[in-house]
Write an enzyme that holds these catalytic residues in place. Sequence first.
Site, PDB file in Angstrom:
ATOM      1  N   ARG A   1      14.393   3.117   0.599  1.00 51.03           N
ATOM      2  CA  ARG A   1      13.243   3.113  -0.431  1.00 51.03           C
ATOM      3  C   ARG A   1      13.487   4.701  -0.954  1.00 51.03           C
ATOM      4  O   ARG A   1      13.216   5.375  -0.088  1.00 51.03           O
ATOM      5  CB  ARG A   1      12.162   2.756  -0.082  1.00 51.03           C
ATOM      6  CG  ARG A   1      11.002   3.294  -0.911  1.00 51.03           C
ATOM      7  CD  ARG A   1       9.767   2.729  -0.914  1.00 51.03           C
ATOM      8  NE  ARG A   1       9.580   1.256  -1.235  1.00 51.03           N
ATOM      9  CZ  ARG A   1       8.217   0.764  -1.411  1.00 51.03           C
ATOM     10  NH1 ARG A   1       7.336   1.292  -1.135  1.00 51.03           N
ATOM     11  NH2 ARG A   1       8.577  -0.629  -1.727  1.00 51.03           N
TER      12      ARG A   1
ATOM     13  N   GLN B   1      11.497  -7.210  -4.177  1.00 54.91           N
ATOM     14  CA  GLN B   1      10.221  -7.775  -4.635  1.00 54.91           C
ATOM     15  C   GLN B   1      10.297  -9.088  -5.607  1.00 54.91           C
ATOM     16  O   GLN B   1       9.890 -10.075  -5.265  1.00 54.91           O
ATOM     17  CB  GLN B   1       9.413  -6.677  -5.277  1.00 54.91           C
ATOM     18  CG  GLN B   1       8.177  -7.175  -5.853  1.00 54.91           C
ATOM     19  CD  GLN B   1       7.093  -7.529  -4.968  1.00 54.91           C
ATOM     20  OE1 GLN B   1       6.625  -6.552  -4.001  1.00 54.91           O
ATOM     21  NE2 GLN B   1       6.452  -8.714  -4.778  1.00 54.91           N
TER      22      GLN B   1
ATOM     23  N   CYS C   1       2.632  -7.046  -7.500  1.00 51.12           N
ATOM     24  CA  CYS C   1       3.645  -6.608  -6.556  1.00 51.12           C
ATOM     25  C   CYS C   1       2.690  -6.021  -5.215  1.00 51.12           C
ATOM     26  O   CYS C   1       3.205  -5.993  -4.016  1.00 51.12           O
ATOM     27  CB  CYS C   1       4.737  -5.918  -6.659  1.00 51.12           C
ATOM     28  SG  CYS C   1       4.237  -4.256  -7.754  1.00 51.12           S
TER      29      CYS C   1
ATOM     30  N   ARG D   1       7.608 -11.899   0.882  1.00 56.26           N
ATOM     31  CA  ARG D   1       8.498 -10.737   0.991  1.00 56.26           C
ATOM     32  C   ARG D   1       9.247 -10.663   2.337  1.00 56.26           C
ATOM     33  O   ARG D   1      10.600 -10.482   2.389  1.00 56.26           O
ATOM     34  CB  ARG D   1       7.513  -9.289   0.893  1.00 56.26           C
ATOM     35  CG  ARG D   1       7.049  -8.843  -0.214  1.00 56.26           C
ATOM     36  CD  ARG D   1       8.128  -8.593  -1.048  1.00 56.26           C
ATOM     37  NE  ARG D   1       8.950  -7.512  -1.111  1.00 56.26           N
ATOM     38  CZ  ARG D   1       8.650  -6.005  -0.889  1.00 56.26           C
ATOM     39  NH1 ARG D   1       7.363  -5.820  -1.232  1.00 56.26           N
ATOM     40  NH2 ARG D   1       9.621  -5.195  -0.655  1.00 56.26           N
TER      41      ARG D   1
ATOM     42  N   ASP E   1       1.596  -4.320 -13.045  1.00 55.14           N
ATOM     43  CA  ASP E   1       1.957  -3.406 -11.834  1.00 55.14           C
ATOM     44  C   ASP E   1       1.044  -2.252 -12.077  1.00 55.14           C
ATOM     45  O   ASP E   1       0.584  -2.127 -13.309  1.00 55.14           O
ATOM     46  CB  ASP E   1       3.274  -3.205 -11.979  1.00 55.14           C
ATOM     47  CG  ASP E   1       3.941  -2.178 -10.761  1.00 55.14           C
ATOM     48  OD1 ASP E   1       2.993  -1.842  -9.884  1.00 55.14           O
ATOM     49  OD2 ASP E   1       4.793  -1.671 -10.894  1.00 55.14           O
TER      50      ASP E   1
END
Length: 309
Positions: free
Chosen positions: A102, A132, A262, A290, A222
């Site tokens: 990430r 995701q 998400c 997930r 989001d």
Amino acid sequence: MKHLLKLEDWTTEEIINTLNLADQLKYEQKHGIEHKILKGKTLGMIFEKSSTRTRVSFEVGMTQLGGYPLFLSSNDLQIGRGEPVEDTARVLSRFLDGIMIRTFEQSEVEALAEYGSIPIINGLTDYCHPCQVLADLMTIREFKGKLEGLKMCFIGDGNNMMNSLIVGALSTGMSISVACPEGYEPPQHILEFAEKYGADGKFELCRNPLDAAKNADVVYTDVWASMGQEEEKKIREKVFKDFQVNAELMSKTNEGCMVLHCLPAHRGEEITAEVLEAHADEIFEEAENRLHAQKAVLVKCMADENQKD
Ligand code: CP
Ligand code: NVA
């Protein structure tokens, strides 16, 4: 070598196969059937940004598959002190069997894949969030029984989530309309993808969220300010104030419309508390998925050839 650097690198068939495997792994896990497909393998997990879901689901997923997850904070790695990613990739490839990362720049993930010799999985960059979106598609199939022919709408920023959802929806036969303020559109590369695969009205970019929500089967939103954009928070609150998933917006959608997020969510900003709570079953199943979707990704990328299906 199978990587998941961005969703557009995977064919529709690969995406659907992964969703099918995710369903199977979810079923097996719920029924106490062990699936130690990655026994003896180690996944390095590099985090240059915070995470709750991604970290815990990869860590638990790897453990459930019989492998070992190794958390690597960039603060503690030499990469955080300037060691080139090209060198990090070549060193870590000699210890690990796969890397989940990430980070900020998509180019860092691509460089890891170029210089390393093990599978690389993107756990979010500024550009995209493919893991995701696989969980999102899995959740839509679970609740609606299909993807093909459904309409998704995304309200908000042209960010990593909007980018990956456009690719995910159009790759699996859904249509998608997005609503974002001027200057906050997805990047050119994604708009070109949308033009190519979203012909016949399958892709629409709107300025008014109510237009985008018309006849939607799935509404997605989001945060207004993503990780790394903290300094823009105040400006973005003004720019995005009308880009909210609320009761008025939901009244434009199809009967039985789902809402996905998400997470983490900011109630009162991109979504009202009322809409979030009314759709909590969907949103928290999405969060659980997930785990299952990423286990399928781990198998597809890291399992021995005869164990990939
Ligand atoms: N949705 C998501 O990726 O959550 P985290 O930032 O908690 O990993
Ligand atoms: N767009 C958000 C997604 C978080 C999962 C961010 O990048 O912060």
